[in-house]
Design a protein around this motif. Structure first.
Motif, mmCIF file in Angstrom:
data_model
loop_
_atom_site.group_PDB
_atom_site.id
_atom_site.type_symbol
_atom_site.label_atom_id
_atom_site.label_comp_id
_atom_site.label_asym_id
_atom_site.label_seq_id
_atom_site.Cartn_x
_atom_site.Cartn_y
_atom_site.Cartn_z
ATOM 1 N N ARG B 190 0.855 -1.169 0.000
ATOM 2 C CA ARG B 190 0.000 0.000 0.000
ATOM 3 C C ARG B 190 0.906 1.239 0.000
ATOM 4 O O ARG B 190 1.956 1.247 0.636
ATOM 5 N N SER B 191 0.490 2.242 -0.753
ATOM 6 C CA SER B 191 1.236 3.505 -0.756
ATOM 7 C C SER B 191 0.257 4.630 -1.012
ATOM 8 O O SER B 191 -0.950 4.377 -1.160
ATOM 9 N N GLU B 192 0.748 5.851 -1.089
ATOM 10 C CA GLU B 192 -0.150 6.979 -1.388
ATOM 11 C C GLU B 192 -0.818 6.806 -2.751
ATOM 12 O O GLU B 192 -1.795 7.464 -3.058
ATOM 13 N N ARG B 193 -0.264 5.902 -3.561
ATOM 14 C CA ARG B 193 -0.853 5.679 -4.884
ATOM 15 C C ARG B 193 -1.852 4.514 -4.902
ATOM 16 O O ARG B 193 -2.244 4.030 -5.961
ATOM 17 N N GLY B 194 -2.182 4.003 -3.699
ATOM 18 C CA GLY B 194 -3.170 2.924 -3.635
ATOM 19 C C GLY B 194 -2.534 1.587 -3.272
ATOM 20 O O GLY B 194 -1.369 1.524 -2.865
ATOM 21 N N PHE B 195 -3.317 0.522 -3.432
ATOM 22 C CA PHE B 195 -2.853 -0.810 -3.056
ATOM 23 C C PHE B 195 -2.522 -1.626 -4.302
ATOM 24 O O PHE B 195 -3.287 -1.664 -5.263
ATOM 25 N N ALA B 196 -1.339 -2.266 -4.268
ATOM 26 C CA ALA B 196 -0.954 -3.172 -5.354
ATOM 27 C C ALA B 196 -0.818 -4.565 -4.769
ATOM 28 O O ALA B 196 0.017 -4.786 -3.895
ATOM 29 N N PRO B 197 -1.660 -5.532 -5.206
ATOM 30 C CA PRO B 197 -1.548 -6.892 -4.671
ATOM 31 C C PRO B 197 -0.391 -7.633 -5.336
ATOM 32 O O PRO B 197 -0.047 -7.349 -6.483
ATOM 33 N N ALA B 198 0.205 -8.557 -4.605
ATOM 34 C CA ALA B 198 1.269 -9.392 -5.181
ATOM 35 C C ALA B 198 1.554 -10.561 -4.260
ATOM 36 O O ALA B 198 1.360 -10.473 -3.045
ATOM 37 N N ASP B 199 1.992 -11.652 -4.846
ATOM 38 C CA ASP B 199 2.382 -12.828 -4.058
ATOM 39 C C ASP B 199 3.807 -12.709 -3.571
ATOM 40 O O ASP B 199 4.226 -13.411 -2.644
#
Lengths: 363, 363
Positions: B190-199
């Motif tokens: 998660r960052s100020e640019r939103g959430f990026a999912p990843a394994d």
């Protein structure tokens, strides 16, 4: 007063222009670079004739006369420019790290006292109370009262504004500056901006005074450049209270917290590069005396060229070319001597009387 | 391969991203600052495992493996980025200024020879022929062949371009970066640019790896920052021919003539300020060994923070949180170890096999 042209927009040139304009002259200053950016910009702003150990009594008297004039001079510049300039005359410290050195300072203190100069010899404890930044090996110090420093860069900016406020024309940066003379007298200045006639031209080009184009050999200034390198540290405000001489360097505080460390004395021609050798030597001297400085960052390093003369005195007065006046050769005391130099030059332009200049005449 | 997120856009993070992208992964790199601007930017680019006197055989083997890979690694980066990067492996010099030191180098040369490392002990005369900049007090030198340096700043820029060319998304500068995990495994970033999912999330945040938000205590990297300060001189090209160790410093030439002088080793927390003490110490060591350096200008001073680990080995491999991989702790060898680290991490992501990492596993 008529038209006067000044070659050199350093502190000396600007101070002369400011003074002449104040006496009603129409003045124009020529500088090939940025005005207020000469050797006086590169100095530490020390106003400390006694720390310089000047043996020449005439020179010492000149320095003392200029020091006396400093507060009033800066106040006139401040008033004309609207810019505040710090002048701090709360004394300078000469720190001793050996007992031999302390004995030298003791005997120097007696000389100063005999001259009526207020000073004070501090023992180790009082030295560390006065300047806690000094290292544990300090054995004592001499404080000479009534001396100090001026924020010389700020003074340069203020003088420039003060000149403009008095109607001085600033021709800078300008290329191709050459003095024009006939067989006998000065005619004016030619530059890329054309020819400006004048009866009076003042060569205040500092270390470059010998190299101003168009000046006949017989009126050439016998000055040569002596390089001085310095550096600044980002120290917390109040880290050092007074300008302090230590072996191999002097340390000068600034109201914004910067701490200046100076200065080398190098016969290196017109080379203005900063060298690793000088940076090392200045840091070495400063850290040996005040190890706590080691934690601060070096924020700037720079070099300037002081105009040195054969006899150590500045050259102020008329030359062999009528109307061409010299005002250079201030060596390590250009900032200190600016007020008295401006006054001497302006009075000579006004009266033609060389009597006050007899110790300083170019030829 | 699936999605992989890399925290830290230093040389290690970028090298990993470049390698993963080359194997078909979709990669995203997060950096709170400028990518390619970490400790590896601040180093001298030394590729010299033997000069580091590494006693740990596993660590030394890792360094040698990475050194072997360097030319091919840089060539891949150059090809992908279109940017040339200098790698110079013409040997490094260790200069002795006392006979005792020369004897130490002689016995070290015997050790190297026994390991099959080509090297050469030079007497005083040959040392001065090889490196005329060394001062007259030099008594000899050891040249270790096959080592040298890479232009590490240029490599950082090239890696960044190479990553972009391979489709790596660069999220930088970005604020509020936090790893998200559930009780067992990593979920993404998660960052100020939103959430990026990843394994797969790779913590390559260098000295800051222990302070990446959102990582559970049990998966925290046991690294701490060790400050290194350096400076650069503007030396003429060819002044020094090879990277040279002298007492108290190393001197590394650059093709553009700059000469780097490094480096301090300071346990000073996350303080990245340059100090007068370090500038002095580095100049002192360099000038004692090569006095002619004194004529050149210090053009830059800087500091970086190396990630140090308790046992001196980097930490590369899976953590107690599934999918969260660590790649940090490279201390003084981050630049050297970038190729092998990238390869090890990418292979682990691909195969899940920890065997090649057994000496380097975080827990």
């Amino acid at each position: 007063m008529g038209d006067a042209l000044v070659v050199g927009g350093g502190l000396i040139g600007l101070a002369i222009a400011f003074e002449l304009a104040g006496r009603g002259a129409s003045v124009r200053v020529y500088d090939r670079g940025e005005p207020g950016h000469g050797a006086s910009w590169a100095g530490a702003g020390m106003l400390a004739p006694f720390a310089e150990r000047i043996d020449d009594e005439a020179m010492l008297a000149l320095c003392r006369a200029s020091l006396e004039r400093y507060p009033a001079f800066v106040s006139r510049v401040t008033q004309a420019s609207g810019l505040h300039v710090d002048v701090v005359l709360d004394g300078i410290v000469e720190a001793a790290f050996t007992h031999d050195r302390l004995e030298e300072l003791r005997s120097f203190a007696r000389e100063l006292a005999a001259r009526g100069i207020p000073c004070e010899l501090l023992d180790r404890r009082d030295t560390l109370i006065a300047e806690p930044a000094l290292g544990k090996h300090v054995v004592g110090a001499l404080v000479v009262h009534g001396q100090g420093y001026v924020d010389n860069r700020r003074l340069g900016r203020a003088l420039l504004e003060a000149c403009r406020a008095r109607g001085v024309a600033i021709e800078a940066p300008v290329r191709g500056v050459a003095v024009e003379c006939d067989g006998r007298r000065v005619l004016g200045i030619r530059s890329e901006r054309g020819f400006a006639p004048a009866d009076v031209v003042i060569n205040a080009a500092g270390a470059w005074a010998a190299h101003v184009d168009g000046i006949p050999e017989r009126a050439r200034a016998p000055v040569r450049p002596i390089k001085g390198q310095m550096l600044a540290l980002a120290a917390p405000e109040g880290f050092l209270h007074r300008a302090t001489w230590v072996p191999g360097a002097y340390l000068v505080p600034r109201p914004d917290g910067r701490l200046l460390i100076g200065a080398t004395v190098e016969d290196a021609g017109f080379d203005e590069r900063v060298t690793a050798q000088a940076t090392h030597a200045l840091l070495h001297a400063a850290l040996a005396a005040a190890p706590a400085l080691g934690a601060f960052t070096v924020t700037e390093t720079w070099a300037g060229l002081r105009p040195a003369t054969p006899d150590g005195r500045p050259l102020i007065g008329p030359t062999a070319v009528d109307g061409l006046i010299l005002a250079t050769g201030h060596y390590r005391n250009g900032i200190l001597l600016a007020p008295v130099t401006a006054e001497l030059v302006a009075s000579f332009v006004e009266t033609g009387d060389v009597t006050p200049l007899r110790e300083l005449l170019p030829a």
